[in-house]
Design a protein around this motif. Structure first.
Motif, short mmCIF file in Angstrom:
data_model
loop_
_atom_site.label_atom_id
_atom_site.label_comp_id
_atom_site.label_asym_id
_atom_site.label_seq_id
_atom_site.Cartn_x
_atom_site.Cartn_y
_atom_site.Cartn_z
N ILE A 86 0.86 -1.19 0.00
CA ILE A 86 0.00 0.00 0.00
C ILE A 86 0.89 1.24 0.00
O ILE A 86 1.75 1.40 0.87
N VAL A 87 0.69 2.09 -0.99
CA VAL A 87 1.48 3.32 -1.13
C VAL A 87 0.53 4.51 -1.12
O VAL A 87 -0.44 4.55 -1.89
N ALA A 88 0.80 5.49 -0.27
CA ALA A 88 0.03 6.74 -0.23
C ALA A 88 0.87 7.85 -0.86
O ALA A 88 2.07 7.93 -0.63
N MET A 89 0.22 8.70 -1.65
CA MET A 89 0.95 9.78 -2.32
C MET A 89 0.05 10.98 -2.56
O MET A 89 -1.18 10.84 -2.69
N PRO A 90 0.63 12.19 -2.64
CA PRO A 90 -0.16 13.40 -2.90
C PRO A 90 -0.72 13.41 -4.32
O PRO A 90 -0.24 12.70 -5.22
N TYR A 91 -1.70 14.25 -4.52
CA TYR A 91 -2.43 14.34 -5.80
C TYR A 91 -1.50 14.59 -6.98
O TYR A 91 -1.55 13.87 -7.99
N ASP A 138 2.60 0.85 3.63
CA ASP A 138 3.97 0.34 3.50
C ASP A 138 4.95 1.43 3.08
O ASP A 138 6.10 1.44 3.51
N LEU A 139 4.48 2.33 2.22
CA LEU A 139 5.31 3.44 1.76
C LEU A 139 4.44 4.69 1.68
O LEU A 139 3.25 4.61 1.37
N VAL A 140 5.05 5.84 1.95
CA VAL A 140 4.35 7.11 1.85
C VAL A 140 5.23 8.09 1.10
O VAL A 140 6.42 8.25 1.43
N ILE A 141 4.67 8.74 0.09
CA ILE A 141 5.36 9.83 -0.60
C ILE A 141 4.81 11.12 -0.04
O ILE A 141 3.59 11.33 -0.01
N SER A 142 5.71 11.99 0.43
CA SER A 142 5.26 13.16 1.19
C SER A 142 6.12 14.38 0.85
O SER A 142 7.27 14.25 0.43
N TYR A 143 5.53 15.55 1.06
CA TYR A 143 6.28 16.79 0.95
C TYR A 143 7.01 17.11 2.25
O TYR A 143 7.79 18.06 2.30
N GLU A 144 6.76 16.34 3.28
CA GLU A 144 7.42 16.53 4.56
C GLU A 144 8.46 15.43 4.78
O GLU A 144 8.21 14.27 4.47
N ASP A 145 9.61 15.82 5.30
CA ASP A 145 10.64 14.83 5.64
C ASP A 145 10.30 14.29 7.03
O ASP A 145 10.63 14.89 8.04
N SER A 269 9.56 5.26 4.46
CA SER A 269 9.34 3.84 4.75
C SER A 269 9.65 3.60 6.22
O SER A 269 10.24 4.45 6.90
N ARG A 270 9.27 2.44 6.73
CA ARG A 270 9.58 2.12 8.12
C ARG A 270 11.06 1.76 8.26
O ARG A 270 11.63 1.08 7.40
N SER A 271 11.67 2.21 9.34
CA SER A 271 13.08 1.91 9.58
C SER A 271 13.25 0.44 9.95
O SER A 271 12.32 -0.22 10.40
N GLY A 272 14.47 -0.06 9.74
CA GLY A 272 14.76 -1.45 10.09
C GLY A 272 14.69 -2.36 8.88
O GLY A 272 14.61 -1.92 7.73
N VAL A 282 8.77 -2.33 -4.92
CA VAL A 282 8.00 -1.12 -5.23
C VAL A 282 8.83 0.13 -4.94
O VAL A 282 8.83 1.09 -5.72
N PHE A 283 9.56 0.11 -3.83
CA PHE A 283 10.44 1.22 -3.47
C PHE A 283 11.44 1.49 -4.61
O PHE A 283 11.60 2.64 -5.05
N ASN A 284 12.11 0.46 -5.09
CA ASN A 284 13.11 0.62 -6.15
C ASN A 284 12.46 1.06 -7.46
O ASN A 284 13.04 1.85 -8.22
#
Length: 300
Positions: A86-91, A138-145, A269-272, A282-284
């Motif tokens: 599951i990947v969340a991302m801005p519009y 599982d992954l989030v694309i964000s404008y915030e670090d 992504s989650r650390s570890g 998907v990340f790659n």
């Protein structure tokens, strides 16, 4: 080296790579000593590749891309990659990335069940981080670090903003006049929920000493595009909003460079070592597609 060459500033490259600037500078000097060639010209406003540096950049880029392909191919040969991601991302990110990502995953790793969540109003970044931490995403694309003890952050690119109109502002020789020319006595349409763009426009109008008619009559970007096509006003947004229309010359996108307006995009992504092979794949793939978008000039 590749990141410094891309952004042409050592301090910005160090920030993007999450390392100290002195360490990056030492790395570049050591690389030049090992190769016995000067790769960069240091200038007051940044760095510039030498001719040797340009050649080395091409070879380095090819090497990195080939390594990623080899690693991906060997991973696929070992075991089939399966699982739900599951990947969340801005519009605006989704408009450029979502469909290519779905297509590439379906073609290359059909065992992955990819689910994309699109934030159409850019409102739930804090909620996304919570969902990432608790495993809902599982992954989030964000404008915030969002980097912290439980979340890892990887810089993707800078999202560039453009003046979108139905007229040829791309012919304007002085880009510094583009924004003031557009704002003067013209409606600028922005959905009411995009407060960051609104703040930028208000500050920009003060800088050039003009009045701004900021209009919130429309709640959707699609309605705003229809209004702009009539010549009734403009908007300022990433070019992802109107890629198809600019390719058919229905609309014109002019990059704003003075004042420059962009925002960083991060892949969280989650650390570890808890990520599954499907999440890593998907990340790659997102990283690979990001390079394609940068090459098209939509991100930097």
């Amino acid at each position: 080296f590749v990141e410094v060459a891309r952004v042409q500033r050592i301090n910005r490259a160090a920030e993007n790579l999450h390392i100290a600037q002195p360490a990056l500078s030492r790395h570049i000097r050591q690389l030049e000593e090992d190769l016995n060639v000067k790769l960069f010209l240091r200038e007051s406003h940044g760095t510039k590749l030498t001719e040797a540096g340009k050649e080395f950049l091409k070879d380095s880029t090819d090497l990195l891309e080939n390594f990623e392909k080899v690693r991906a191919n060997h991973t696929k040969l070992d075991t089939p990659i399966e699982g739900r991601v599951i990947v969340a991302m801005p519009y605006f990110v989704a408009k450029l990335l979502a469909l290519p990502l779905v297509y590439k995953i379906e073609q290359e790793t059909p065992g992955i069940n990819l689910h994309i969540i699109e934030d159409t109003q850019n409102t739930f970044e804090y909620e996304q981080l919570e969902h990432l931490k608790n495993g809902k995403y599982d992954l989030v694309i964000s404008y915030e670090d969002g980097k912290n003890d439980t979340i890892s952050s990887t810089y993707m690119a800078n999202e560039l903003f453009f003046l979108i109109s139905n007229s040829g502002f791309d012919k304007e020789p002085d880009n510094e006049k583009i924004l003031s020319k557009a704002l003067q006595n013209n409606a600028v349409y922005i959905p009411p929920y995009h407060s960051k763009i609104q703040r930028f426009l208000m500050n920009a109008s003060k800088d050039v000493g003009i009045e701004i008619d900021l209009t919130e009559d429309f709640d959707s970007w699609d309605m705003i595009k229809c209004q702009i096509k009539t010549g009734a006003g403009y908007t300022i947004a990433p070019l992802a909003l109107a890629v198809a229309e600019t390719e058919t010359n229905e609309l014109v996108g002019t990059r704003i460079v003075q004042p420059e307006f962009s925002r960083k995009i991060h892949l969280l992504s989650r650390s570890g070592d808890s990520d599954t092979a499907a999440v890593v794949e998907v990340f790659n793939t997102i990283q690979t597609l990001t390079k394609d978008i940068v090459k098209r000039g939509l991100w930097e």
